[in-house]
Design an enzyme around this catalytic site. Structure first.
Site, mmCIF file in Angstrom:
data_model
loop_
_atom_site.group_PDB
_atom_site.id
_atom_site.type_symbol
_atom_site.label_atom_id
_atom_site.label_comp_id
_atom_site.label_asym_id
_atom_site.label_seq_id
_atom_site.Cartn_x
_atom_site.Cartn_y
_atom_site.Cartn_z
ATOM 1 N N CYS A 5 1.089 -1.050 -0.389
ATOM 2 C CA CYS A 5 0.148 0.225 -0.237
ATOM 3 C C CYS A 5 1.028 1.114 -0.401
ATOM 4 O O CYS A 5 1.851 1.198 1.119
ATOM 5 C CB CYS A 5 -0.974 0.162 1.384
ATOM 6 N N HIS A 28 -1.316 -5.991 -10.473
ATOM 7 C CA HIS A 28 -2.641 -4.806 -10.611
ATOM 8 C C HIS A 28 -2.516 -5.373 -12.472
ATOM 9 O O HIS A 28 -1.881 -5.309 -13.298
ATOM 10 C CB HIS A 28 -1.740 -3.574 -10.722
ATOM 11 N N GLU A 85 -9.893 -1.118 -5.790
ATOM 12 C CA GLU A 85 -8.804 -2.597 -5.139
ATOM 13 C C GLU A 85 -9.210 -3.492 -4.327
ATOM 14 O O GLU A 85 -10.748 -4.153 -4.415
ATOM 15 C CB GLU A 85 -8.251 -0.871 -4.108
ATOM 16 N N CYS A 124 -4.659 4.916 -4.735
ATOM 17 C CA CYS A 124 -4.259 3.848 -4.310
ATOM 18 C C CYS A 124 -2.815 4.238 -4.958
ATOM 19 O O CYS A 124 -1.833 4.078 -6.516
ATOM 20 C CB CYS A 124 -4.797 2.663 -5.557
ATOM 21 N N GLY A 177 -1.510 1.386 -7.116
ATOM 22 C CA GLY A 177 -2.006 1.379 -8.436
ATOM 23 C C GLY A 177 -1.744 2.416 -9.189
ATOM 24 O O GLY A 177 -1.579 2.466 -10.486
#
Length: 283
Positions: free
Chosen positions: A81, A168, A217, A226, A229
């Site tokens: 994260c 991802h 997510e 994110c 991301g």
């Protein structure tokens, strides 16, 4: 995590570009929240409310100040994260555990160098992107490709794929507001090609140094930002030659700067980390 006799737990509420967290200090060896407690804490009506819970724990690497783990709002765990990493860094600075502008913290998957910047911003070295399908993991493709195609409800969906410590998928769209996030996000997450599910990003390129992004997510749904991301979308577009190696990713909650100077270099993400309030949870 301090637990007074009343059974209350101290916590900090933080956010990074709108991606919000409940931060728990477990450096005293207190057990982490189980899935049920994580979901209760994250509940925006009956709990504190957040996208994820971050637990700050004793460092694993000798050079690190502390480690952290990540719990999604549905009680599941996450490996990485980026916005959370910046919030953990800011929390450690405020706590007095850090005096230097540069230091290291341990995520569930790696050790990351952090650089304190101006105005409450932090830069975090997020590691090397992994494009090998086996490392993402992405099943059914023996070699890395610039773009993959999967049939979903009669539509051939084209996407890039990469791991930033977590999986991802990145879809390029013409207009971010019209991105089929609520439809394709869950479909890709549930697809057998992603055995660990996947974070699904929808990116719109504005120019060579700027793109817009929305992310659906795992275990959360769409968030205002994110960090991993943003790194994933940036490196997919950079590898295609669509975006410069130093670019801004604009998410609904704010901007993140992503730098990936070369294929064999780490990705560095820079952005804000903010405190909202501190409180006690009636455990």
């Amino acid at each position: 995590m301090t637990k007074p006799a009343s059974g209350r737990m101290h916590f900090s509420k933080m956010h990074g570009a709108g991606n919000d967290f409940v931060v728990l200090d477990l450096r005293d060896g207190s057990p982490p929240p189980d899935a049920a407690l994580a979901a209760r804490l994250a509940d925006r009506h009956r709990g504190v409310g957040c996208d994820q819970i971050l637990t700050i724990e004793a460092a694993r690497a000798p050079e690190s100040v502390a480690a952290y783990r990540i719990w999604n709002s549905d009680g599941s765990t996450s490996q990485q994260c980026g916005n959370g990493a910046r919030c953990v860094a800011a929390w450690l600075v405020r706590d007095g555990a850090v005096q230097d502008d540069a230091f290291f913290i341990d995520s569930p998957v790696a050790t990351h160098k952090v650089q304190r910047l101006d105005d409450g911003h932090y830069a975090v070295a997020m590691g090397m992107p992994q494009f090998d399908p086996a490392q993402i993991p992405l099943v059914g493709f023996p070699r890395a490709r610039e773009a993959y195609v999967l049939p979903l409800q009669g539509e051939n969906v084209r996407f890039g794929a990469v791991s930033m410590g977590n999986p991802h998928a990145v879809l390029e769209v013409g207009l971010i507001e019209a991105a089929p996030l609520e439809r394709l996000g869950p479909l890709l997450q549930q697809h057998a090609s992603f055995p660990q599910s996947v974070n699904v990003g929808f990116a719109q390129i504005l120019d060579r140094s700027h793109a817009r992004l929305r992310v659906y997510e795992r275990g959360v749904g769409e968030t205002l930002a994110c960090g991993s991301g943003a790194c994933a979308a940036a490196v997919v577009l950079m590898q295609r030659g669509r975006l410069d190696r130093d670019a801004v990713m604009s998410l609904p909650g704010g901007d993140l700067r992503i730098q990936w100077p070369a294929d064999d270099a780490q990705v560095v993400m820079s952005g804000p980390a903010a405190f909202v309030f501190d409180g006690e949870w009636n455990a």
